[in-house]
Design an enzyme around this catalytic site. Structure first.
Site, PDB file in Angstrom:
ATOM      1  N   GLU A 127     -12.263  16.784  -1.931  1.00 14.24           N
ATOM      2  CA  GLU A 127     -13.270  15.854  -2.466  1.00 14.24           C
ATOM      3  C   GLU A 127     -12.863  14.447  -2.051  1.00 14.24           C
ATOM      4  OE1 GLU A 127     -13.515  16.276  -6.712  1.00 14.24           O
ATOM      5  OE2 GLU A 127     -13.852  18.443  -6.599  1.00 14.24           O
ATOM      6  N   GLY A 131      -7.707  14.834  -1.664  1.00 12.61           N
ATOM      7  CA  GLY A 131      -7.407  15.422  -0.360  1.00 12.61           C
ATOM      8  C   GLY A 131      -6.033  16.061  -0.461  1.00 12.61           C
ATOM      9  N   ILE A 341       0.275  14.498  32.890  1.00  6.37           N
ATOM     10  CA  ILE A 341       0.401  15.199  34.179  1.00  6.37           C
ATOM     11  C   ILE A 341      -0.925  15.173  34.943  1.00  6.37           C
ATOM     12  CG2 ILE A 341       0.731  17.503  35.206  1.00  6.37           C
ATOM     13  CD1 ILE A 341       2.943  17.935  33.063  1.00  6.37           C
ATOM     14  N   GLY A 343      -3.044  12.859  34.754  1.00  4.39           N
ATOM     15  CA  GLY A 343      -3.379  11.479  35.088  1.00  4.39           C
ATOM     16  C   GLY A 343      -4.800  11.132  34.675  1.00  4.39           C
ATOM     17  N   GLU A 367      -5.867  21.558   6.114  1.00  5.85           N
ATOM     18  CA  GLU A 367      -5.065  22.600   5.432  1.00  5.85           C
ATOM     19  C   GLU A 367      -3.651  22.096   5.124  1.00  5.85           C
ATOM     20  OE1 GLU A 367      -5.533  26.649   6.521  1.00  5.85           O
ATOM     21  OE2 GLU A 367      -7.555  26.340   7.319  1.00  5.85           O
ATOM     22  N   GLY A 368      -3.573  20.830   4.716  1.00  8.13           N
ATOM     23  CA  GLY A 368      -2.284  20.219   4.363  1.00  8.13           C
ATOM     24  C   GLY A 368      -1.730  19.427   5.523  1.00  8.13           C
ATOM     25  N   THR A 369      -1.626  18.100   5.372  1.00  4.98           N
ATOM     26  CA  THR A 369      -1.131  17.235   6.461  1.00  4.98           C
ATOM     27  C   THR A 369       0.355  17.537   6.733  1.00  4.98           C
ATOM     28  OG1 THR A 369      -0.392  15.531   4.922  1.00  4.98           O
ATOM     29  CG2 THR A 369      -2.675  15.362   5.703  1.00  4.98           C
ATOM     30  N   SER A 370       0.849  16.983   7.830  1.00  5.90           N
ATOM     31  CA  SER A 370       2.276  17.157   8.160  1.00  5.90           C
ATOM     32  C   SER A 370       3.156  16.624   7.036  1.00  5.90           C
ATOM     33  CB  SER A 370       2.607  16.404   9.456  1.00  5.90           C
ATOM     34  OG  SER A 370       2.001  17.033  10.544  1.00  5.90           O
TER      35      SER A 370
HETATM   36  C1  LIG Z   1     -12.465  18.495  10.313  1.00  6.84           C
HETATM   37  C2  LIG Z   1     -11.961  18.764   8.923  1.00  6.84           C
HETATM   38  C3  LIG Z   1     -12.232  19.979   8.331  1.00  6.84           C
HETATM   39  C4  LIG Z   1     -11.821  20.239   7.014  1.00  6.84           C
HETATM   40  N1  LIG Z   1     -12.147  21.424   6.417  1.00  6.84           N
HETATM   41  C5  LIG Z   1     -11.902  21.595   5.092  1.00  6.84           C
HETATM   42  C6  LIG Z   1     -12.379  22.763   4.398  1.00  6.84           C
HETATM   43  O1  LIG Z   1     -12.966  23.667   4.993  1.00  6.84           O
HETATM   44  N2  LIG Z   1     -12.177  22.833   3.067  1.00  6.84           N
HETATM   45  C7  LIG Z   1     -11.527  21.865   2.365  1.00  6.84           C
HETATM   46  O2  LIG Z   1     -11.388  22.006   1.153  1.00  6.84           O
HETATM   47  N3  LIG Z   1     -11.039  20.765   3.006  1.00  6.84           N
HETATM   48  C8  LIG Z   1     -11.221  20.606   4.334  1.00  6.84           C
HETATM   49  N4  LIG Z   1     -10.763  19.479   4.977  1.00  6.84           N
HETATM   50  C9  LIG Z   1     -10.058  18.458   4.216  1.00  6.84           C
HETATM   51  C10 LIG Z   1      -8.581  18.378   4.574  1.00  6.84           C
HETATM   52  O3  LIG Z   1      -7.889  19.467   4.036  1.00  6.84           O
HETATM   53  C11 LIG Z   1      -8.065  17.008   4.104  1.00  6.84           C
HETATM   54  O4  LIG Z   1      -8.624  16.042   4.978  1.00  6.84           O
HETATM   55  C12 LIG Z   1      -6.544  16.911   4.099  1.00  6.84           C
HETATM   56  O5  LIG Z   1      -5.990  17.736   3.114  1.00  6.84           O
HETATM   57  C13 LIG Z   1      -6.060  15.485   3.883  1.00  6.84           C
HETATM   58  O6  LIG Z   1      -6.713  14.873   2.814  1.00  6.84           O
HETATM   59  P1  LIG Z   1      -7.396  13.438   3.001  1.00  6.84           P
HETATM   60  O7  LIG Z   1      -8.215  13.491   4.233  1.00  6.84           O
HETATM   61  O8  LIG Z   1      -8.060  13.072   1.747  1.00  6.84           O
HETATM   62  O9  LIG Z   1      -6.198  12.449   3.311  1.00  6.84           O
HETATM   63  P2  LIG Z   1      -5.274  11.724   2.189  1.00  6.84           P
HETATM   64  O10 LIG Z   1      -4.828  12.701   1.173  1.00  6.84           O
HETATM   65  O11 LIG Z   1      -5.969  10.491   1.717  1.00  6.84           O
HETATM   66  O12 LIG Z   1      -4.009  11.306   3.069  1.00  6.84           O
HETATM   67  C14 LIG Z   1      -4.016  10.169   3.950  1.00  6.84           C
HETATM   68  C15 LIG Z   1      -2.612  10.043   4.523  1.00  6.84           C
HETATM   69  O13 LIG Z   1      -1.668   9.840   3.462  1.00  6.84           O
HETATM   70  C16 LIG Z   1      -0.652  10.828   3.513  1.00  6.84           C
HETATM   71  N5  LIG Z   1      -0.240  11.191   2.170  1.00  6.84           N
HETATM   72  C17 LIG Z   1      -1.029  11.525   1.088  1.00  6.84           C
HETATM   73  N6  LIG Z   1      -0.273  11.814   0.032  1.00  6.84           N
HETATM   74  C18 LIG Z   1       1.016  11.695   0.424  1.00  6.84           C
HETATM   75  C19 LIG Z   1       2.282  11.887  -0.207  1.00  6.84           C
HETATM   76  N7  LIG Z   1       2.358  12.292  -1.481  1.00  6.84           N
HETATM   77  N8  LIG Z   1       3.403  11.671   0.517  1.00  6.84           N
HETATM   78  C20 LIG Z   1       3.325  11.282   1.801  1.00  6.84           C
HETATM   79  N9  LIG Z   1       2.174  11.081   2.478  1.00  6.84           N
HETATM   80  C21 LIG Z   1       1.035  11.307   1.795  1.00  6.84           C
HETATM   81  C22 LIG Z   1      -1.303  12.007   4.226  1.00  6.84           C
HETATM   82  O14 LIG Z   1      -0.336  12.881   4.784  1.00  6.84           O
HETATM   83  C23 LIG Z   1      -2.135  11.284   5.264  1.00  6.84           C
HETATM   84  O15 LIG Z   1      -1.339  10.944   6.349  1.00  6.84           O
HETATM   85  C24 LIG Z   1     -11.108  19.234   6.305  1.00  6.84           C
HETATM   86  C25 LIG Z   1     -10.805  18.020   6.928  1.00  6.84           C
HETATM   87  C26 LIG Z   1     -11.223  17.776   8.222  1.00  6.84           C
HETATM   88  C27 LIG Z   1     -10.886  16.450   8.848  1.00  6.84           C
END
Ligand SMILES: Cc1cc2nc3c(=O)[nH]c(=O)nc-3n(C[C@H](O)[C@H](O)[C@H](O)COP(=O)(O)OP(=O)(O)OC[C@H]3O[C@@H](n4cnc5c(N)ncnc54)[C@H](O)[C@@H]3O)c2cc1C
Length: 384
Positions: A127, A131, A341, A343, A367-370
């Site tokens: 939402e 995220g 590679i 270019g 599905e969970g950022t790095s």
């Molecule tokens: C193309 C696409 C498809 C998607 N499909 C789905 C789907 O099918 N279903 C669904 O439910 N979601 C979906 N998502 C959502 C996706 O899972 C979220 O975008 C993602 O989990 C990150 O949330 P956010 O974008 O709100 O970023 P944020 O949570 O706002 O994060 C922004 C930055 O802050 C960092 N950050 C946040 N909290 C912390 C912390 N505690 N410590 C360190 N760093 C932090 C993050 O790593 C990131 O670098 C999709 C997203 C995209 C872009």
């Protein structure tokens, strides 16, 4: 130690390799240009059983297990990433909640139709205010006799526009939140009060749409709670289990794309002549190829091992996060070197390298950022 891939999975891998070459590659650019997958391709994916890869045979799927699923995704992602997304979201995050925690009646009602590809499922957790902080969802489900009334907005939902049903994670108790206040529902398209909102414009993954889902006084019976009455309040656990498994398959997707980029780079560096000799004769190009191959090799070993561990019934929370983190970051490094590679040609839309470069970037976010994977790994490492 046995490093052999079982015969049945090898055969499936060969079938998918042929399908990618004969059917998907020829339409890959058209899909990119038109931002949609032709229906006949979706039909062929149905015939191959791809919509039911991970759904057990008793519910009409192929029941391949995690390693099998990863091997198939590795092949499928050697072409346009949207093809994997079309099936993977449905028989992955879209339906795994039903498989893991649904009632027997729900499994029989939904899974066979998802496995056959008649129905597509999506997963709605994210939402605007939730995220990475998934526990902060604001979409509410208020009990009203034998039903619930759902209100709120989900965003960035993959395949939201084509989905026939959605796994929807809602807040049922604001005080308890992730500790007993979140509930997972399965909601079908056409349910009054459930609409598709804006389809986002995005950097890559064309052919796969990412949408808002709107819930406006959407009434659903208690029967739609995944797992029924006893699972009310337990939906956060369901969502996290679903995502754990998804992390391994994300690793496989990144790996397939990285392998394809390496293959293209080796080929190109043998053909492209500069200073009177092919690029591959220059040591700095050789170094890039060697680093790409080495990282791919490491990624493949960790992915297969973690998938195998899971198939043996082990918990792989930490391993799954390690796989997602390493494979997706590795694939972005590989894409960067591949583009170097190639270019100037790598930067042009005539060749697929720039598309892989853009598409791969997403894998480090969804599905969970790095950063979230690192948090999970550290939490598991330091658990008392
Ligand atoms: C193309 C696409 C498809 C998607 N499909 C789905 C789907 O099918 N279903 C669904 O439910 N979601 C979906 N998502 C959502 C996706 O899972 C979220 O975008 C993602 O989990 C990150 O949330 P956010 O974008 O709100 O970023 P944020 O949570 O706002 O994060 C922004 C930055 O802050 C960092 N950050 C946040 N909290 C912390 C912390 N505690 N410590 C360190 N760093 C932090 C993050 O790593 C990131 O670098 C999709 C997203 C995209 C872009």
């Amino acid at each position: 130690m046995d490093f052999e891939i079982p015969e049945n999975l090898r055969m499936m891998q060969d079938t998918i390799r042929r399908f990618v070459k004969q059917d998907l590659e020829p339409v890959s650019q058209k899909v990119e240009d038109e931002d949609r997958i032709p229906e006949e391709i979706v039909g062929k994916m149905r015939e191959l059983g791809l919509f039911g890869l991970s759904i057990p045979e008793e519910y009409g799927g192929l029941g391949l297990g995690t390693l099998g699923e990863c091997l198939i995704y590795e092949e499928l992602t050697k072409t346009n990433a949207c093809f994997r997304s079309r099936i993977g979201t449905s028989n992955g995050i879209g339906s795994m909640g039903i498989l893991f925690d649904g009632t027997e009646e729900q499994k029989h009602r939904y899974l066979p139709k998802i496995a056959s590809g008649e129905w597509t499922a999506c997963f709605a957790l994210s939402e605007p205010e939730a995220g990475s902080d998934a526990g902060n969802i604001q979409t509410t489900a208020r009990r009203d006799g034998d039903s619930f009334v759902i209100n709120g907005l989900k965003h960035f939902i993959t395949n939201g526009d084509v989905a026939d049903l959605a796994t929807v994670i809602t807040l049922t108790d604001r005080e308890k939140k992730t500790r007993g206040g979140i509930t997972a529902f399965v909601i079908q398209k056409g349910n009054p009060g459930f609409y598709v909102g804006t389809i986002e414009r995005k950097m890559g993954l064309r052919g796969s749409h990412t949408c808002e889902l709107i819930f406006d006084n959407c009434h659903v019976p208690v029967d739609n709670v995944i797992g029924g009455e006893p699972m009310i309040g337990k939906g956060f656990k369901t969502a996290m289990r679903v995502l754990d498994k998804g992390r391994l398959t994300m690793g496989a997707c990144a790996l397939g794309a990285a392998q394809k980029l390496l293959d293209l780079s080796v080929e190109y560096s043998k053909e492209r002549i500069q200073f009177g000799k092919p690029l591959v004769r220059f040591q700095s190009v050789q170094n890039m190829l060697a680093d790409m191959a080495t990282e791919i090799y490491a990624a493949r070993q960790m992915l297969y091992h973690a998938a195998w561990l899971r198939d043996q019934g082990n918990k792989v929370i930490m391993e799954a996060s390690m796989v997602k983190l390493f494979c997706t970051e590795m694939a972005c490094r590989v894409a960067d070197r591949a583009l170097q590679i190639f270019g100037g040609m790598g930067y042009m839309k005539d060749l697929p390298v720039e598309r892989f470069y853009r598409d791969l970037r997403l894998y480090r976010i969804f599905e969970g950022t790095s950063e979230i994977q690192r948090m999970v790994i550290a939490r598991e490492l330091t658990r008392p």
